[in-house]
Write a protein that holds these residues in place. Structure first.
Motif, PDB file in Angstrom:
ATOM      1  N   PHE A 214       0.820  -1.209   0.000  1.00  0.00           N
ATOM      2  CA  PHE A 214       0.000   0.000   0.000  1.00  0.00           C
ATOM      3  C   PHE A 214       0.856   1.262   0.000  1.00  0.00           C
ATOM      4  O   PHE A 214       2.059   1.223   0.245  1.00  0.00           O
ATOM      5  N   LEU A 215       0.199   2.390  -0.241  1.00  0.00           N
ATOM      6  CA  LEU A 215       0.885   3.674  -0.261  1.00  0.00           C
ATOM      7  C   LEU A 215       1.277   4.110   1.146  1.00  0.00           C
ATOM      8  O   LEU A 215       2.375   4.595   1.369  1.00  0.00           O
ATOM      9  N   GLN A 237       0.786   4.625  13.113  1.00  0.00           N
ATOM     10  CA  GLN A 237       1.612   3.659  12.401  1.00  0.00           C
ATOM     11  C   GLN A 237       1.514   4.012  10.911  1.00  0.00           C
ATOM     12  O   GLN A 237       0.529   3.701  10.260  1.00  0.00           O
ATOM     13  N   LYS A 238       2.510   4.686  10.375  1.00  0.00           N
ATOM     14  CA  LYS A 238       2.397   5.294   9.050  1.00  0.00           C
ATOM     15  C   LYS A 238       2.754   4.348   7.914  1.00  0.00           C
ATOM     16  O   LYS A 238       2.024   4.220   6.948  1.00  0.00           O
ATOM     17  N   TRP A 239       3.935   3.737   7.995  1.00  0.00           N
ATOM     18  CA  TRP A 239       4.472   2.942   6.884  1.00  0.00           C
ATOM     19  C   TRP A 239       4.224   3.669   5.561  1.00  0.00           C
ATOM     20  O   TRP A 239       3.541   3.165   4.660  1.00  0.00           O
ATOM     21  N   ASP A 240       4.797   4.836   5.458  1.00  0.00           N
ATOM     22  CA  ASP A 240       4.539   5.746   4.336  1.00  0.00           C
ATOM     23  C   ASP A 240       5.429   5.410   3.139  1.00  0.00           C
ATOM     24  O   ASP A 240       6.426   6.075   2.866  1.00  0.00           O
ATOM     25  N   SER A 241       5.048   4.383   2.425  1.00  0.00           N
ATOM     26  CA  SER A 241       5.844   3.942   1.271  1.00  0.00           C
ATOM     27  C   SER A 241       5.842   4.966   0.151  1.00  0.00           C
ATOM     28  O   SER A 241       6.824   5.089  -0.587  1.00  0.00           O
ATOM     29  N   GLU A 263      -8.986  -7.511  -2.182  1.00  0.00           N
ATOM     30  CA  GLU A 263     -10.108  -7.012  -1.400  1.00  0.00           C
ATOM     31  C   GLU A 263      -9.665  -6.238  -0.168  1.00  0.00           C
ATOM     32  O   GLU A 263     -10.499  -5.696   0.569  1.00  0.00           O
ATOM     33  N   VAL A 264      -8.364  -6.163   0.082  1.00  0.00           N
ATOM     34  CA  VAL A 264      -7.835  -5.475   1.257  1.00  0.00           C
ATOM     35  C   VAL A 264      -7.121  -4.187   0.865  1.00  0.00           C
ATOM     36  O   VAL A 264      -7.402  -3.118   1.400  1.00  0.00           O
ATOM     37  N   VAL A 265      -6.174  -4.319  -0.050  1.00  0.00           N
ATOM     38  CA  VAL A 265      -5.444  -3.150  -0.554  1.00  0.00           C
ATOM     39  C   VAL A 265      -5.966  -2.833  -1.952  1.00  0.00           C
ATOM     40  O   VAL A 265      -5.747  -3.611  -2.885  1.00  0.00           O
ATOM     41  N   PRO A 266      -6.686  -1.731  -2.118  1.00  0.00           N
ATOM     42  CA  PRO A 266      -7.229  -1.411  -3.438  1.00  0.00           C
ATOM     43  C   PRO A 266      -6.151  -1.393  -4.516  1.00  0.00           C
ATOM     44  O   PRO A 266      -5.014  -0.977  -4.276  1.00  0.00           O
ATOM     45  N   ARG A 267      -6.521  -1.844  -5.682  1.00  0.00           N
ATOM     46  CA  ARG A 267      -5.610  -1.921  -6.828  1.00  0.00           C
ATOM     47  C   ARG A 267      -4.880  -0.605  -7.063  1.00  0.00           C
ATOM     48  O   ARG A 267      -3.721  -0.584  -7.481  1.00  0.00           O
ATOM     49  N   GLU A 268      -5.567   0.503  -6.784  1.00  0.00           N
ATOM     50  CA  GLU A 268      -5.002   1.823  -7.061  1.00  0.00           C
ATOM     51  C   GLU A 268      -3.715   2.077  -6.272  1.00  0.00           C
ATOM     52  O   GLU A 268      -2.866   2.863  -6.706  1.00  0.00           O
ATOM     53  N   HIS A 269      -3.568   1.450  -5.121  1.00  0.00           N
ATOM     54  CA  HIS A 269      -2.353   1.654  -4.331  1.00  0.00           C
ATOM     55  C   HIS A 269      -1.124   1.155  -5.087  1.00  0.00           C
ATOM     56  O   HIS A 269      -0.104   1.848  -5.169  1.00  0.00           O
ATOM     57  N   MET A 270      -1.212  -0.046  -5.639  1.00  0.00           N
ATOM     58  CA  MET A 270      -0.087  -0.588  -6.394  1.00  0.00           C
ATOM     59  C   MET A 270       0.141   0.192  -7.681  1.00  0.00           C
ATOM     60  O   MET A 270       1.289   0.421  -8.091  1.00  0.00           O
TER      61      MET A 270
END
Length: 354
Positions: A214-215, A237-241, A263-270
């Motif tokens: 994720f982003l 908890q950021k994990w700001d990739s 279904e967890v991380v929307p496609r748009e993130h990748m």
């Protein structure tokens, strides 16, 4: 490789989605209890006590205990290559009679595996088996603090970031693994761990393989917990990739593997991460920028490096892939195999200027 897929399919069915447990309570729990929601290390039940070992899958390994700088013991698995493997389907790598197992391992890639937020390191052994047997890589499987048999409690800055650095430092100081190209493999939140580690150690990392990540966690909250979307700013908890991936030089190849049906991380993130990967700046241009200063930039390509800056990277989507089963989709492992093979013809990242 077909004999490896049943165990991988079992893994995919048994693992936990990255946002497992999110969306169950209220704003107060989002702020004060988010570590328990983000890092459900005890789920599924037994994950803190029942940890499969590589020998359960006919893999030789070293039970590796890493001691972090803040005094936490991490129970990890280290699989180093051997010239001859008895496993059916092992890829043949030419070797001379004089070459030792250690010398053989020293010229094979080393994979640092960073798993998702549920279950434990033992649940990912089927994936390690493909890297070890099919692709003939050394593999270090990191067990984050608070996961499996590792001590401590998971968190971002005072926890997993330290654990990842400890694992990398172990490889860099290893007698013969230090000579190998180091490749980070991260699934879901493990992808964020990989990006963070590479951004802090660009000279040490040869490549990254990122799956369904994720982003940033705050940007994931609206889709993972829609009712709490307006309060995403409370997520510490950021994990700001998104902000870190562009600090990884363009000479570091990346393979992004995305399940379209995640279904967890929307496609748009990748997809957006891939856009950011393509905007990375080559090390040479970074050095020019540093020499000239922000107002005296000579090389216009640093302002708009375009796709050329990511010519060694790839983005692959799997139309039927969901969050936990992308790794069993047709073409997944062939994409990884082709990516690893391509590294042999790609020049390594140049060292930073003194």
């Amino acid at each position: 490789m077909s004999n490896l897929l049943p165990t991988i399919e079992s893994f995919a069915k048994g693992t936990v989605a990255t946002a497992a447990g999110l969306g169950t309570v209220g704003v107060g729990l989002l702020f004060f209890g988010q570590n328990y929601l983000i890092y459900p290390s005890a789920f599924p039940p037994g994950s803190r006590t029942e940890v499969p070992v590589p020998t359960d899958f006919d893999l030789p390994y070293q039970d590796l205990t890493l001691n972090t700088p803040d005094g936490v013991k991490l129970r990890c698995y280290l699989l180093t290559q051997r010239k001859e493997l008895s496993n059916h389907g092992a890829k043949h790598i030419p070797s001379s009679e004089e070459e030792t197992d250690e010398q053989f391992a020293a010229r094979r890639p080393t994979i640092l595996m960073f798993h998702g937020n549920g279950g434990n390191v033992g649940h990912r052994i089927p994936l390690a088996k493909v890297f070890y047997v099919r692709l003939r890589c050394n593999v270090l499987m990191l067990s984050y603090r608070g996961y499996g048999l590792s001590e401590g409690n998971p968190s971002e800055k005072a926890g997993i970031r330290i654990d990842a650095q400890c694992a990398l430092d172990h490889v860099l100081s290893h007698e013969y693994l230090s000579q190998t190209p180091i490749i980070l493999y991260g699934q879901s939140i493990g992808g964020a761990v990989a990006i963070d580690l590479a951004s802090r150690n660009p000279h040490a990392i040869r490549a990254l393989i990122l799956e369904n990540t994720f982003l940033s966690l705050p940007r994931l909250v609206p889709s993972a917990m829609p009712v709490l979307g307006p309060f995403a700013f409370l997520c510490h908890q950021k994990w700001d990739s998104a902000s870190k991936v562009t600090s990884i030089p363009a000479e570091t190849p990346m393979l992004l593997l995305s399940g379209v049906q995640d279904e967890v991380v929307p496609r748009e993130h990748m997809q957006e991460l891939w856009q950011l990967v393509q905007k990375r700046v080559p090390r040479r241009q970074r050095d020019l920028h540093a020499e000239e200063g922000s107002d005296g930039l000579k090389d216009e390509s640093i302002k708009n490096p375009g796709a050329g800056a990511a010519k060694y990277s790839r983005f692959v989507e799997f139309n039927a892939g969901m969050h936990n089963d992308t790794c069993v989709q047709q073409g997944y492992w062939s994409a990884i195999s082709e990516f690893l093979d391509s590294l042999e013809s790609i020049p390594p990242i140049p060292p930073a200027k003194a």
